[in-house]
Scaffold this motif. Structure first.
Motif, PDB file in Angstrom:
ATOM      1  N   THR A   1       1.607  26.091  28.979  1.00 40.93           N
ATOM      2  CA  THR A   1       1.855  25.813  27.566  1.00 40.93           C
ATOM      3  C   THR A   1       2.711  26.932  26.991  1.00 40.93           C
ATOM      4  O   THR A   1       2.406  28.116  27.179  1.00 40.93           O
ATOM      5  N   ILE A   2       3.777  26.545  26.282  1.00 40.18           N
ATOM      6  CA  ILE A   2       4.674  27.510  25.635  1.00 40.18           C
ATOM      7  C   ILE A   2       4.529  27.343  24.129  1.00 40.18           C
ATOM      8  O   ILE A   2       4.712  26.244  23.598  1.00 40.18           O
ATOM      9  N   SER A   3       4.204  28.424  23.454  1.00 42.66           N
ATOM     10  CA  SER A   3       4.035  28.366  22.001  1.00 42.66           C
ATOM     11  C   SER A   3       5.340  28.707  21.290  1.00 42.66           C
ATOM     12  O   SER A   3       6.255  29.301  21.872  1.00 42.66           O
ATOM     13  N   THR A   4       5.410  28.354  20.021  1.00 44.52           N
ATOM     14  CA  THR A   4       6.618  28.563  19.229  1.00 44.52           C
ATOM     15  C   THR A   4       6.980  30.047  19.155  1.00 44.52           C
ATOM     16  O   THR A   4       6.136  30.897  18.871  1.00 44.52           O
ATOM     17  N   GLY A   5       8.246  30.342  19.434  1.00 46.09           N
ATOM     18  CA  GLY A   5       8.749  31.703  19.346  1.00 46.09           C
ATOM     19  C   GLY A   5       8.428  32.582  20.541  1.00 46.09           C
ATOM     20  O   GLY A   5       8.847  33.740  20.584  1.00 46.09           O
ATOM     21  N   GLN A   6       7.700  32.061  21.507  1.00 47.84           N
ATOM     22  CA  GLN A   6       7.352  32.872  22.667  1.00 47.84           C
ATOM     23  C   GLN A   6       8.527  33.003  23.636  1.00 47.84           C
ATOM     24  O   GLN A   6       9.336  32.084  23.780  1.00 47.84           O
ATOM     25  N   VAL A   7       8.582  34.153  24.280  1.00 45.45           N
ATOM     26  CA  VAL A   7       9.507  34.369  25.394  1.00 45.45           C
ATOM     27  C   VAL A   7       8.651  34.490  26.651  1.00 45.45           C
ATOM     28  O   VAL A   7       7.844  35.415  26.776  1.00 45.45           O
TER      29      VAL A   7
ATOM     30  N   GLU B   1       5.095  17.342  27.709  1.00 44.39           N
ATOM     31  CA  GLU B   1       5.141  16.975  26.298  1.00 44.39           C
ATOM     32  C   GLU B   1       6.056  17.935  25.559  1.00 44.39           C
ATOM     33  O   GLU B   1       6.104  19.139  25.859  1.00 44.39           O
ATOM     34  N   LEU B   2       6.787  17.396  24.596  1.00 43.25           N
ATOM     35  CA  LEU B   2       7.693  18.179  23.764  1.00 43.25           C
ATOM     36  C   LEU B   2       7.217  18.060  22.329  1.00 43.25           C
ATOM     37  O   LEU B   2       7.243  16.974  21.750  1.00 43.25           O
ATOM     38  N   TYR B   3       6.714  19.159  21.781  1.00 41.65           N
ATOM     39  CA  TYR B   3       6.137  19.165  20.434  1.00 41.65           C
ATOM     40  C   TYR B   3       5.093  18.064  20.268  1.00 41.65           C
ATOM     41  O   TYR B   3       5.069  17.336  19.275  1.00 41.65           O
ATOM     42  N   GLY B   4       4.225  17.950  21.269  1.00 41.23           N
ATOM     43  CA  GLY B   4       3.111  17.021  21.187  1.00 41.23           C
ATOM     44  C   GLY B   4       3.454  15.580  21.469  1.00 41.23           C
ATOM     45  O   GLY B   4       2.562  14.716  21.480  1.00 41.23           O
ATOM     46  N   GLN B   5       4.734  15.286  21.715  1.00 43.06           N
ATOM     47  CA  GLN B   5       5.171  13.919  21.990  1.00 43.06           C
ATOM     48  C   GLN B   5       5.488  13.753  23.472  1.00 43.06           C
ATOM     49  O   GLN B   5       5.947  14.686  24.130  1.00 43.06           O
ATOM     50  N   ALA B   6       5.246  12.543  23.984  1.00 41.46           N
ATOM     51  CA  ALA B   6       5.563  12.254  25.377  1.00 41.46           C
ATOM     52  C   ALA B   6       7.053  12.481  25.621  1.00 41.46           C
ATOM     53  O   ALA B   6       7.899  12.004  24.859  1.00 41.46           O
ATOM     54  N   PHE B   7       7.361  13.213  26.659  1.00 39.20           N
ATOM     55  CA  PHE B   7       8.760  13.557  26.971  1.00 39.20           C
ATOM     56  C   PHE B   7       9.133  13.082  28.376  1.00 39.20           C
ATOM     57  O   PHE B   7       9.990  12.235  28.558  1.00 39.20           O
ATOM     58  N   ILE B   8       8.468  13.599  29.387  1.00 37.94           N
ATOM     59  CA  ILE B   8       8.754  13.229  30.773  1.00 37.94           C
ATOM     60  C   ILE B   8       7.436  12.986  31.494  1.00 37.94           C
ATOM     61  O   ILE B   8       6.491  13.764  31.355  1.00 37.94           O
ATOM     62  N   SER B   9       7.376  11.916  32.254  1.00 40.89           N
ATOM     63  CA  SER B   9       6.220  11.670  33.105  1.00 40.89           C
ATOM     64  C   SER B   9       6.692  11.256  34.489  1.00 40.89           C
ATOM     65  O   SER B   9       7.879  10.982  34.704  1.00 40.89           O
ATOM     66  N   HIS B  10       5.760  11.210  35.423  1.00 42.01           N
ATOM     67  CA  HIS B  10       6.122  10.882  36.805  1.00 42.01           C
ATOM     68  C   HIS B  10       6.551   9.427  36.964  1.00 42.01           C
ATOM     69  O   HIS B  10       7.124   9.060  37.976  1.00 42.01           O
TER      70      HIS B  10
ATOM     71  N   ASP C   1       2.684  22.855  19.880  1.00 35.73           N
ATOM     72  CA  ASP C   1       3.336  23.721  20.858  1.00 35.73           C
ATOM     73  C   ASP C   1       4.619  23.054  21.345  1.00 35.73           C
ATOM     74  O   ASP C   1       4.628  21.848  21.635  1.00 35.73           O
ATOM     75  N   PRO C   2       5.718  23.809  21.445  1.00 38.57           N
ATOM     76  CA  PRO C   2       6.987  23.207  21.879  1.00 38.57           C
ATOM     77  C   PRO C   2       6.911  22.529  23.240  1.00 38.57           C
ATOM     78  O   PRO C   2       7.453  21.438  23.427  1.00 38.57           O
ATOM     79  N   LEU C   3       6.237  23.174  24.195  1.00 36.89           N
ATOM     80  CA  LEU C   3       6.194  22.624  25.557  1.00 36.89           C
ATOM     81  C   LEU C   3       4.781  22.656  26.106  1.00 36.89           C
ATOM     82  O   LEU C   3       4.084  23.674  25.982  1.00 36.89           O
TER      83      LEU C   3
END
Length: 515
Positions: free
Chosen positions: A282-288, A318-327, A259-261
């Protein structure tokens, strides 16, 4: 005693005065340029959040704005009495005067620069960060050019002040205009005639160089530049150069299995006010996904956490399953900037860079990140054509309407070829008749399969374009459902009332996820 006009006129053919004019020009120009540079670093240091920088800079500015220049000139000239080794430089009146003037003017110019830096809108830096540009790049490409334009009229006035202040260096016998005059009237006692000539020489220097600096100011004044609209012939030729590019669905990302986000337990406080209270999304690919809710519900804060414009107090993204931003992350780290490059952001107030053309706005970030000029220009032209603004590529933002500016902002975000697009109330700053063009561009992106998160007050648009509508209130997600479920499900009554949709009760279950 009558004024001796013959003697007065003869002073303008005296070589000593013209040599003294050159000394004044050299001294004032060097003082202005060095003060300009040093003053900028002092201003930046004073504005720094690091006290180790801000306190010394503020102390320097306070001290040397307080000491009279005449006292400083004499002091610097006599420093060799305490430090004999300094006599190599400071026994020369020119260098002593230059140092004293630079030390004083740096303090004054620092405050002028500080005013310019503070005048650059916060949104300009945020736009740079949203494009993945580092802090040094933001200062160099965005902040400093705008601050300099704002400060330039006052800096020009300061140059005129410097020219006049050079007369104080006569106290240490530097052969400048006033010194030459003093020596003359000490011999012939024609004080009025000599000082009148001295005044004319100063006026001449100020007028010539003041005019040159004002020419620079006018050349940098964007309001005086005429709009450059491409005619039909030039537009056709440019499109022929670009060639046809058929519309197509976006290709899946290489890590599209994830999932992208994913937002997990996001908390955010401003002081004692908690605006986000444990958001999971959770935001899935291609979703608006459209985020709606009353003012103050935390919608904008939520979307700003997704690309690091706001820190979070608890949770992780998480961005595409990878750690992106944390507190635990510091703001604007290298990892966050890498992730931000995959996320396009369109702001409510456009945040275009006013000192750059429309084309430059769109090409700035790709070129900063390494794309060559030819490819970045081609990409920018295609995107501007896509949003219907190719003919306006050489205009500046202030020469466009609000709707046009927002479409440029969309093109600028797309120039980074993001996997996800964020829209923070993209139409709320527009007049009603301009909203449609912007919404059509967003609708086209949805049709191409772009993953999008949209904070909006356009309820009809949200219901027509969205796969999911997220309703927020009091910092939490009250409902996350497909548009049809919102129209029909009894649990969505509060959302329907907020949106002004008539109730159609049914036993259909609430749908969560991709419609």
């Amino acid at each position: 005693m009558q004024f001796d006009w013959v003697y007065f006129i003869s002073l303008f053919s005296m070589p000593a005065f013209w040599k003294a004019c050159l000394v004044v020009i050299e001294l004032s120009a060097l003082t202005w340029v060095l003060g300009l540079v040093i003053g900028f670093f002092l201003a930046s240091a004073k504005l720094s959040s690091r006290r180790a920088l801000s306190i010394p800079a503020a102390s320097y500015i306070w001290l040397f704005r307080s000491i009279p220049l005449l006292v400083l000139v004499v002091f610097v000239y006599n420093i060799p009495q305490m430090f004999p080794s300094a006599s190599v430089v400071l026994q020369n009146p020119f260098y002593s005067g230059l140092i004293a003037l630079v030390v004083t003017e740096s303090a004054y110019m620092a405050e002028i620069h500080r005013g310019g830096l503070l005048s650059v809108l916060k949104g300009q830096k945020e736009a740079g960060r949203a494009l993945g540009i580092g802090m040094t790049g933001i200062e160099r490409l965005i902040v400093i050019p705008q601050a300099f334009r704002i400060s330039l009229p006052t800096l020009i006035n300061e140059y005129i002040t410097v020219v006049k202040l050079t007369s104080l260096v006569s106290v240490i016998s530097l052969t400048e205009i006033l010194t030459v005059g003093q020596r003359l009237y000490a011999q012939n006692f024609l004080v009025m005639e000599t000082l009148a000539a001295v005044a004319v020489y100063y006026v001449l220097v100020v007028t010539v160089f003041g005019w040159l600096l004002q020419w620079l100011e006018r050349s940098l004044d964007l309001n005086k530049r005429k709009p450059q609209t491409l005619n039909e012939t030039a537009l056709t030729a440019l499109r022929d150069t670009l060639g046809a590019q058929p519309a197509k669905r976006r290709e899946a990302s290489s890590d599209a299995t994830q999932d992208p986000l994913q937002l997990r337990n996001i908390h955010k406080c401003y002081g004692d006010h908690q605006v986000l209270k444990g958001i999971d999304l959770t935001i899935s690919t291609g979703q608006v996904v459209s985020i709606i809710g009353p003012s103050g519900s935390g919608k904008t804060s939520l979307i700003r956490t997704i690309n690091g414009l706001e820190t979070i107090d608890e949770g992780a993204i998480e961005l595409y399953g990878q750690a992106f931003i944390s507190h635990t992350d510091a703001p604007n780290t290298a990892r966050i900037r890498r992730g931000v490059r995959r996320i396009g952001m369109v702001f409510q107030s456009f945040n275009l860079f006013p000192h750059r053309t429309i084309l430059d706005n769109v090409t700035l970030a790709p070129r900063y990140h390494g794309l060559n000029k030819t490819l970045s220009n081609e990409r920018a032209h295609r995107l501007l054509d896509k949003v219907g603004l190719l003919a306006h590529a050489e205009k500046y933002p202030h020469q466009l309407s609000g709707g046009q500016q927002q479409r440029v902002a969309i093109a600028r975000a797309l120039a980074m070829e993001p996997d996800i697009m964020l829209f923070d109330e993209p139409t709320s700053a527009l007049d009603p008749e301009l909203v449609g063009d912007v919404l059509n561009v967003i609708r086209d992106l949805a049709n191409e399969g772009m993953t999008m998160v949209i904070v909006t007050h356009e309820m009809d648009f949200a219901m027509s374009i969205s796969d999911r509508v997220v309703f927020m209130e009091n910092g939490i997600i009250q409902l996350d459902a497909a548009p049809e479920a919102i129209r029909c499900n009894a649990e969505a009554e509060r959302v329907r009332r907020f949106m002004g949709i008539s109730t159609r009760p049914t036993n259909l279950p609430a749908a969560v996820g991709h419609a």
